[in-house]
Scaffold this active site. Sequence first.
Site, mmCIF file in Angstrom:
data_model
loop_
_atom_site.group_PDB
_atom_site.id
_atom_site.type_symbol
_atom_site.label_atom_id
_atom_site.label_comp_id
_atom_site.label_asym_id
_atom_site.label_seq_id
_atom_site.Cartn_x
_atom_site.Cartn_y
_atom_site.Cartn_z
ATOM 1 N N PHE A 113 0.853 -1.190 0.000
ATOM 2 C CA PHE A 113 0.000 0.000 0.000
ATOM 3 C C PHE A 113 0.885 1.235 0.000
ATOM 4 O O PHE A 113 1.683 1.432 0.924
ATOM 5 C CB PHE A 113 -0.878 -0.043 1.256
ATOM 6 C CG PHE A 113 -1.921 1.030 1.331
ATOM 7 C CD1 PHE A 113 -3.065 0.958 0.558
ATOM 8 C CD2 PHE A 113 -1.773 2.098 2.212
ATOM 9 C CE1 PHE A 113 -4.047 1.942 0.648
ATOM 10 C CE2 PHE A 113 -2.748 3.090 2.303
ATOM 11 C CZ PHE A 113 -3.889 3.003 1.520
ATOM 12 N N GLN A 326 12.827 -4.773 31.642
ATOM 13 C CA GLN A 326 13.244 -4.423 33.012
ATOM 14 C C GLN A 326 13.218 -5.656 33.927
ATOM 15 O O GLN A 326 14.144 -5.879 34.701
ATOM 16 C CB GLN A 326 12.305 -3.324 33.555
ATOM 17 C CG GLN A 326 12.721 -2.727 34.881
ATOM 18 C CD GLN A 326 13.993 -1.892 34.776
ATOM 19 O OE1 GLN A 326 14.438 -1.558 33.679
ATOM 20 N NE2 GLN A 326 14.601 -1.587 35.896
ATOM 21 N N GLU A 353 0.698 3.313 9.952
ATOM 22 C CA GLU A 353 -0.771 3.328 9.765
ATOM 23 C C GLU A 353 -1.456 4.361 10.673
ATOM 24 O O GLU A 353 -2.527 4.130 11.215
ATOM 25 C CB GLU A 353 -1.361 1.928 9.909
ATOM 26 C CG GLU A 353 -0.915 1.050 8.743
ATOM 27 C CD GLU A 353 -1.722 -0.206 8.529
ATOM 28 O OE1 GLU A 353 -2.908 -0.224 8.883
ATOM 29 O OE2 GLU A 353 -1.149 -1.156 7.968
ATOM 30 N N SER A 356 0.324 7.433 16.979
ATOM 31 C CA SER A 356 -0.574 7.527 18.144
ATOM 32 C C SER A 356 -1.192 8.921 18.208
ATOM 33 O O SER A 356 -2.366 9.079 18.603
ATOM 34 C CB SER A 356 0.206 7.234 19.434
ATOM 35 O OG SER A 356 0.552 5.863 19.478
HETATM 36 N N1 COS Z 1 -13.639 7.625 6.236
HETATM 37 C C1 COS Z 1 -14.108 8.283 5.142
HETATM 38 N N2 COS Z 1 -13.774 9.554 4.845
HETATM 39 C C2 COS Z 1 -12.947 10.176 5.703
HETATM 40 C C3 COS Z 1 -12.432 9.571 6.870
HETATM 41 C C4 COS Z 1 -12.827 8.247 7.116
HETATM 42 N N3 COS Z 1 -12.373 7.578 8.191
HETATM 43 N N4 COS Z 1 -11.653 10.450 7.518
HETATM 44 C C5 COS Z 1 -11.648 11.581 6.796
HETATM 45 N N5 COS Z 1 -12.446 11.407 5.707
HETATM 46 C C6 COS Z 1 -12.759 12.390 4.674
HETATM 47 C C7 COS Z 1 -13.515 13.577 5.242
HETATM 48 O O1 COS Z 1 -14.906 13.335 5.255
HETATM 49 C C8 COS Z 1 -13.124 14.680 4.304
HETATM 50 O O2 COS Z 1 -13.877 14.583 3.122
HETATM 51 P P1 COS Z 1 -14.681 15.865 2.532
HETATM 52 O O3 COS Z 1 -13.732 17.024 2.550
HETATM 53 O O4 COS Z 1 -15.046 15.433 1.152
HETATM 54 O O5 COS Z 1 -15.842 16.037 3.422
HETATM 55 C C9 COS Z 1 -11.708 14.325 3.924
HETATM 56 O O6 COS Z 1 -11.563 12.930 4.176
HETATM 57 C C10 COS Z 1 -10.666 15.097 4.686
HETATM 58 O O7 COS Z 1 -10.899 14.874 6.053
HETATM 59 P P2 COS Z 1 -10.355 15.852 7.173
HETATM 60 O O8 COS Z 1 -10.757 17.243 6.876
HETATM 61 O O9 COS Z 1 -10.737 15.277 8.494
HETATM 62 O O10 COS Z 1 -8.790 15.731 6.900
HETATM 63 P P3 COS Z 1 -7.543 16.119 7.769
HETATM 64 O O11 COS Z 1 -6.511 16.649 6.854
HETATM 65 O O12 COS Z 1 -7.942 16.949 8.944
HETATM 66 O O13 COS Z 1 -6.960 14.696 8.244
HETATM 67 C C11 COS Z 1 -6.748 12.619 9.350
HETATM 68 C C12 COS Z 1 -7.690 13.687 8.805
HETATM 69 C C13 COS Z 1 -5.770 13.169 10.364
HETATM 70 C C14 COS Z 1 -7.662 11.624 10.031
HETATM 71 C C15 COS Z 1 -6.006 11.946 8.167
HETATM 72 O O14 COS Z 1 -5.178 12.830 7.512
HETATM 73 C C16 COS Z 1 -5.204 10.730 8.565
HETATM 74 O O15 COS Z 1 -5.754 9.652 8.883
HETATM 75 N N6 COS Z 1 -3.870 10.866 8.536
HETATM 76 C C17 COS Z 1 -2.988 9.754 8.825
HETATM 77 C C18 COS Z 1 -2.685 9.006 7.608
HETATM 78 C C19 COS Z 1 -1.877 7.797 7.906
HETATM 79 O O16 COS Z 1 -2.340 6.866 8.558
HETATM 80 N N7 COS Z 1 -0.611 7.800 7.430
HETATM 81 C C20 COS Z 1 0.243 6.698 7.652
HETATM 82 C C21 COS Z 1 0.747 6.258 6.358
HETATM 83 S S1 COS Z 1 -0.010 4.858 5.746
HETATM 84 S S2 COS Z 1 1.090 3.438 6.580
#
Ligand code: COS
Length: 370
Positions: A113, A326, A353, A356
């Site tokens: 992925f 420990q 993924e 925290s």
């Molecule tokens: N399921 C479906 N849609 C989702 C969702 C979910 N769980 N979480 C967010 N979305 C959608 C929102 O609805 C929004 O869509 P619209 O703008 O069309 O309404 C869009 O995604 C953006 O969401 P949001 O505004 O909440 O985005 P943010 O930039 O604030 O980020 C987080 C949200 C922090 C939750 C996200 O960026 C995230 O999960 N980041 C971590 C990614 C990750 O795990 N990286 C590791 C690498 S992969 S090993």
Amino acid sequence: MIQQAARDYAQRELIQDVLERDEKAIFPEKHIKKLAELGFLGMMVDPEYGGSGMDTIAYVLAMEEISKIDASVGVIMSINNSLICYGLNKFGSEAQKQKYLTRIASGDIIGAFLLSEPEAGSDATHQHTTAEDKGDYYLVNGTKNWISNANSASVYIVIAQTHAKKTHRGINAFIIEKNTPGITLGPHEDKMGMRSSDTHSVMFTDVKIPKENRIGDDGFGFKFAMQVLEAGRIGIASQALGIAGGAMDRAVAYSKERKAFGTELANHQSVAFKLSDMAVKIENARNLCLKAAWLKDNHMSITVASAMAKQYSADIAMEVTTEAVQIHGGYGYVKEYHVERLMREAKLTQIYEGTSEIQKIIISRNVING
Ligand code: COS
């Protein structure tokens, strides 16, 4: 039955060469074949598409047992099941399922992925990799970082930006075969832990992707990534649970065997109370993992439950493994006793993924906004 099969396999076979695989960063090829035979690489996929037709509860139980012994094998299993099979099964077209899912779920080939980039990990909306729409194909350019299974996988799911002006709503997800011309891999990352899972960066230079390899509608890629990741976090949470459990098992055994001040360590309250705290944390983590799995199996929202399971399990895995080291004293600091490896493995569960801290963003937004 599933739990027992996973436990037997892990404790009889995986254990044998785990230290060597960790030391030399050897990919666990023969074990991945065995996991495929056990049906553990596409556990939740319908047998019609090469899977085992089990539920998420079964997946959590198996992940825990495998990760108690070797979390590197756990992560390979988790990515294939959650990020790849789940994503294709839920959002792929019939043709994509026939062509790719059947082979990936049966473990004939495995997947990777590709979301993270040199400048986009937690902030996943800012994708620099582009997928230009050229009419009858997409042209992909860019670099992905920290990709588990990058070399061992035959099929990638790649997240890329198609319509920059639309920001995250212009992102797409694509199925890309690893041997497509224009794809090159960076060197094998020399990691602190999870050393036998292969991690590389992946570069795309003018990679042509057939239109039919886009997953879902144009612009669905970010939502796809979010949905797949929230399910994936149940896998990583149970991996962390397994790491903690593996450290706990070893700490209990050691404290019943090793004597200090005339009696076994377990008879010293300072050690017994550590074991008590560790047991409570593990039990809580298991309940959070099973609850998230149950919600998923019953088609309810898992956004918050999987974030809670992942954040808690990863954080307690770090705490429990540290205490296990420990309790072992000097022996805990050498490789032969396994607990230092489990501690190194635990660290990554707080990072990949979704860190925290990312889980806390998801949980706190829900607490504050409902
Ligand atoms: N399921 C479906 N849609 C989702 C969702 C979910 N769980 N979480 C967010 N979305 C959608 C929102 O609805 C929004 O869509 P619209 O703008 O069309 O309404 C869009 O995604 C953006 O969401 P949001 O505004 O909440 O985005 P943010 O930039 O604030 O980020 C987080 C949200 C922090 C939750 C996200 O960026 C995230 O999960 N980041 C971590 C990614 C990750 O795990 N990286 C590791 C690498 S992969 S090993």
